[in-house]
Design an enzyme around this catalytic site. Structure first.
Site, PDB file in Angstrom:
ATOM      1  N   GLU A 168       0.819  -1.224   0.000  1.00  0.00           N
ATOM      2  CA  GLU A 168       0.000   0.000   0.000  1.00  0.00           C
ATOM      3  C   GLU A 168       0.849   1.268   0.000  1.00  0.00           C
ATOM      4  OE1 GLU A 168      -0.479  -2.575   1.983  1.00  0.00           O
ATOM      5  OE2 GLU A 168      -2.602  -3.193   1.899  1.00  0.00           O
ATOM      6  N   LYS A 184     -17.400  -0.066   6.257  1.00  0.00           N
ATOM      7  CA  LYS A 184     -17.885  -1.064   5.298  1.00  0.00           C
ATOM      8  C   LYS A 184     -19.408  -1.025   5.174  1.00  0.00           C
ATOM      9  CE  LYS A 184     -17.108  -5.908   4.077  1.00  0.00           C
ATOM     10  NZ  LYS A 184     -16.437  -7.156   4.464  1.00  0.00           N
ATOM     11  N   PHE A 239     -11.301  -7.086  14.008  1.00  0.00           N
ATOM     12  CA  PHE A 239     -10.226  -7.564  13.131  1.00  0.00           C
ATOM     13  C   PHE A 239      -9.865  -6.484  12.106  1.00  0.00           C
ATOM     14  CE2 PHE A 239      -8.998  -9.736   9.114  1.00  0.00           C
ATOM     15  CZ  PHE A 239      -7.760 -10.176   9.544  1.00  0.00           C
ATOM     16  N   GLN A 240      -8.603  -6.209  11.978  1.00  0.00           N
ATOM     17  CA  GLN A 240      -8.063  -5.183  11.074  1.00  0.00           C
ATOM     18  C   GLN A 240      -8.673  -3.816  11.329  1.00  0.00           C
ATOM     19  OE1 GLN A 240      -8.046  -6.713   6.981  1.00  0.00           O
ATOM     20  NE2 GLN A 240      -6.007  -7.523   7.347  1.00  0.00           N
ATOM     21  N   MET A 285      24.672   8.091   1.945  1.00  0.00           N
ATOM     22  CA  MET A 285      24.591   9.391   2.613  1.00  0.00           C
ATOM     23  C   MET A 285      24.892   9.256   4.101  1.00  0.00           C
ATOM     24  SD  MET A 285      24.225  12.524   1.923  1.00  0.00           S
ATOM     25  CE  MET A 285      23.159  13.147   0.625  1.00  0.00           C
TER      26      MET A 285
END
Lengths: 557, 98
Positions: A53, A165, A115-116, A468
């Protein structure tokens, strides 16, 4: 436009995105956002499936930079949403328009550690320009429209929509009418400070234009160039301002700041009038703030009033439409002597490409690439030494062609940004310039390049180090090297091949030109693995806490 | 220096959290807070006293940038001679949202 009765929330979101003119969305499906993914089937939106993502958000960021329209990314709840965060922060720091849509667990489950479930609305709050948590399906057209308005108006930035949802699955009870977004126009600058600025410019003898990313945001290159040409004032740019004036323009002294050119840093140090345009006095630009442009009066022209006076006191502030302001300031100060000094510095301190040794010299590679690639090339950088070499040595003709994570400094930006740019401007040649540290942060996106047959080119400068950090440990931590050795890197050419990408390795200077020819002429993707000196440093360098006139340089052997 | 802001905002989800978060993020330490929503629940007003070395104008501008903030004003600030009160509250810089 009208949304018909009994339309499901997810469908409504997709229709509203289409009405906003969105053609491409970057994302990754999951449980809570499944209704939206169902609604994508058969829509006009092109969905680009990334492999993490974070890459969706970073690709959307690049899409926003190239087109000027909000890039759109989608992710599911929980880890999908948290993975977007770095990309959202990246867009916020560089003022890039973006709309991020996350699935959320159903409303009755919110706040129950479902959940999630994660409070992405709360987590993202310090990063977004605004966010929405729709609680009713009827709100969705307004929310989408407002999100796009906010992302694009004033100083652009990311907007988050966290979509539960159950709201995505609800249907509208009655037809809804809604208008797509219309960004608020920038207000006209006030007349008084504009007149004051004209007088200050006329009275100045050593003025400098200090130009930042605000020019790209305002799409004001033409106005800036006309202003610079009319006044004859030398120009220095920030990392985000690169390309605002053409790389080879006579008055362009190059980038200023920590890895800026000597000509640019001396000009700012010695100027008597600093005209900051769409720039925010970042610490990487100013060095020791108290000694930045110490003798100068300051005019600050910016779209965001909150930037004026934030770090440096100004004598004249002009807020609002940058284009209008620049068009009003065409005066001709008497500065011939000063311009000659600046241009002489530009000659005296010009880059040299005759580096000793046998290793491929990355700055020379980049300059050659710049010479041959032409104006229709977009360079997507990662973060590190190679990023600074691109900023120093590639000559850009427009800021939208230089994609570089400036404010946040996000390693892993390069590959997703190249994907976003390639889809935003398919006619352009897109080259990701990366390092062996950065590329591993989003290496999985080679799969996205393969999936969509994108002709993305990759130039990987491999010094087998976190270059760097290694440079700073050498210079400022008494050569105590801590966790910067990457000599056990994978075989990058083989990795590229495994993702179906042709590759070649460049290990000596004779192989540079054939590689550049292929980068220019090959139609498809190409991965060029360039081995460089592990000890190579970026010069010049203003040490931390020092004034910009105190630049360190390479030791002459 | 201590100073007090009066903030008017649309009463949207989390709006107070946004204002307080922005102040903290910009190095304005919150000393006291009183907030209430309107009868119709559409608006919220807050009186926030903060302490910071950063300029007051910066707090006003940063809060003024928040989309749901409709007005932000300075109502008093600490001086060497005690508190300077502003009645009506003083708007140092009105920033347009977005």
């Amino acid at each position: 436009m009208t949304f018909r009765q009994n339309m499901q929330g997810a469908k409504l979101v997709v229709k509203a995105l289409e009405a906003e003119g969105v053609d491409t969305v970057f994302g990754y499906p999951g449980g809570a956002i499944m209704p939206l993914y169902d609604a994508l089937l058969g829509s006009r939106l092109r969905h680009v499936l990334v492999r993490h993502e974070q890459a969706a958000a970073l690709a959307a960021d690049a899409y926003g930079r190239v087109t000027g329209r909000p890039g759109v990314c989608l992710a599911t709840s929980g880890p999908g949403a948290t993975n977007l965060i770095t990309g959202i922060a990246n867009a916020a720091m560089d003022s890039v328009p973006m709309v991020a849509i996350t699935g959320q667990v159903a409303s009755p489950l919110m706040g129950t550690d479902a959940f999630q479930e994660v409070d992405i609305y709360g987590i993202s709050m310090p990063l977004v320009k605004h966010s929405f948590l729709p609680r009713n399906v009827d709100d969705l057209p307004r929310v989408i429209s407002e999100a796009f308005t906010i992302a694009r108006s004033g100083r652009p930035g990311p907007v988050l929509i966290d979509l539960p949802k159950d709201i995505a699955l609800q249907s509208t009870a009655e037809p809804l009418r809604w208008e797509p977004s219309r960004p608020d126009p920038m207000h006209r600058p006030e007349a008084k400070p504009l007149s004051q600025a004209r007088d200050m410019i006329m009275r100045s003898r050593r003025p400098v234009l200090y130009v930042g990313g605000g020019i790209r945001i305002a799409r004001a290159c033409q106005e800036l160039r006309a202003f610079a040409n009319a006044t004859g004032i030398p120009v220095v740019t920030t990392l985000q301002g690169i390309g605002a004036v053409s790389g080879n323009a006579r008055l362009n002294l190059g980038m200023l700041g920590m890895h800026g050119t000597k000509a640019a840093n001396y000009a700012v140090h010695d100027c008597d009038l600093l005209i900051a345009i769409g720039a925010r006095f970042d610490d990487r630009v100013t060095g020791k703030l108290a000694e930045f442009a110490p003798e100068a009066k300051v005019i600050h022209i910016d779209g965001d009033p909150a930037e004026v006076g934030k770090l440096k006191a100004v004598d004249c502030s002009i807020t609002g439409d940058i284009k209008v302001a620049l068009n009003f300031l065409h005066v001709q100060p008497h500065i011939n002597e000063w311009v000659e000094t600046c241009l002489q510095n530009k000659i005296d301190y010009a880059w040299r490409y005759d580096a000793p040794g046998d290793f491929v010299y990355a700055p020379a590679f980049i300059r050659q690439l710049s010479n041959y690639a032409g104006d229709d090339t977009i360079i997507a950088c990662d973060v590190g030494q190679h990023q600074m070499w691109v900023a120093q040595h590639y000559q850009f003709s427009t800021p939208e062609h230089h994609l570089s994570s400036g404010g946040l400094g996000t390693m892993g930006y390069g590959l997703p940004a190249a994907i976003g740019a390639c889809l935003a401007k398919p006619e352009a040649r897109v080259i990701c310039v990366s390092g062996d540290g950065s590329i591993m942060m989003n290496i999985q996106e080679l799969a996205t390049i393969k999936r969509y047959s994108l002709p993305v080119k990759v130039v990987l400068f491999d010094n087998q180090r976190l270059g760097m950090v290694r440079q700073w440990q050498e210079l400022f931590f008494q050569e105590r090297y801590s966790e910067v050795d990457l000599s056990d890197n994978p075989d990058f050419a083989a990795v590229a091949n495994a993702f179906g990408m042709p590759s070649m390795t460049v290990s000596n200077r004779l192989e540079v030109m054939p590689a550049i020819e292929r980068l220019i002429n090959d139609d498809g993707p190409l991965f060029v693995h360039v081995l460089i000196d592990p000890q190579a440093n970026v010069w010049p360098l203003v040490p931390p806490g020092k004034c910009n006139a105190q630049m360190m340089e390479a030791k002459v052997i | 220096m201590k100073f007090t802001l009066r903030v008017q905002m649309n009463n949207t989800e989390g709006v107070l959290e946004r204002v307080l978060g922005r102040l903290r993020q910009r190095n304005f330490n919150i000393c006291s807070l009183a907030a209430d929503s309107s009868k119709c629940n559409s608006f919220m007003s807050a009186r926030i006293t903060v302490e910071s070395e950063r300029p007051m104008e910066s707090a006003l501008k940063q809060i003024g940038k928040l989309y749901d903030v409709t007005e932000v004003q300075l109502s008093e600030h600490e001086t060497n001679n005690g508190y300077q009160h502003y009645e009506p509250a003083k708007t140092l810089e009105v920033c347009v949202s977005v």
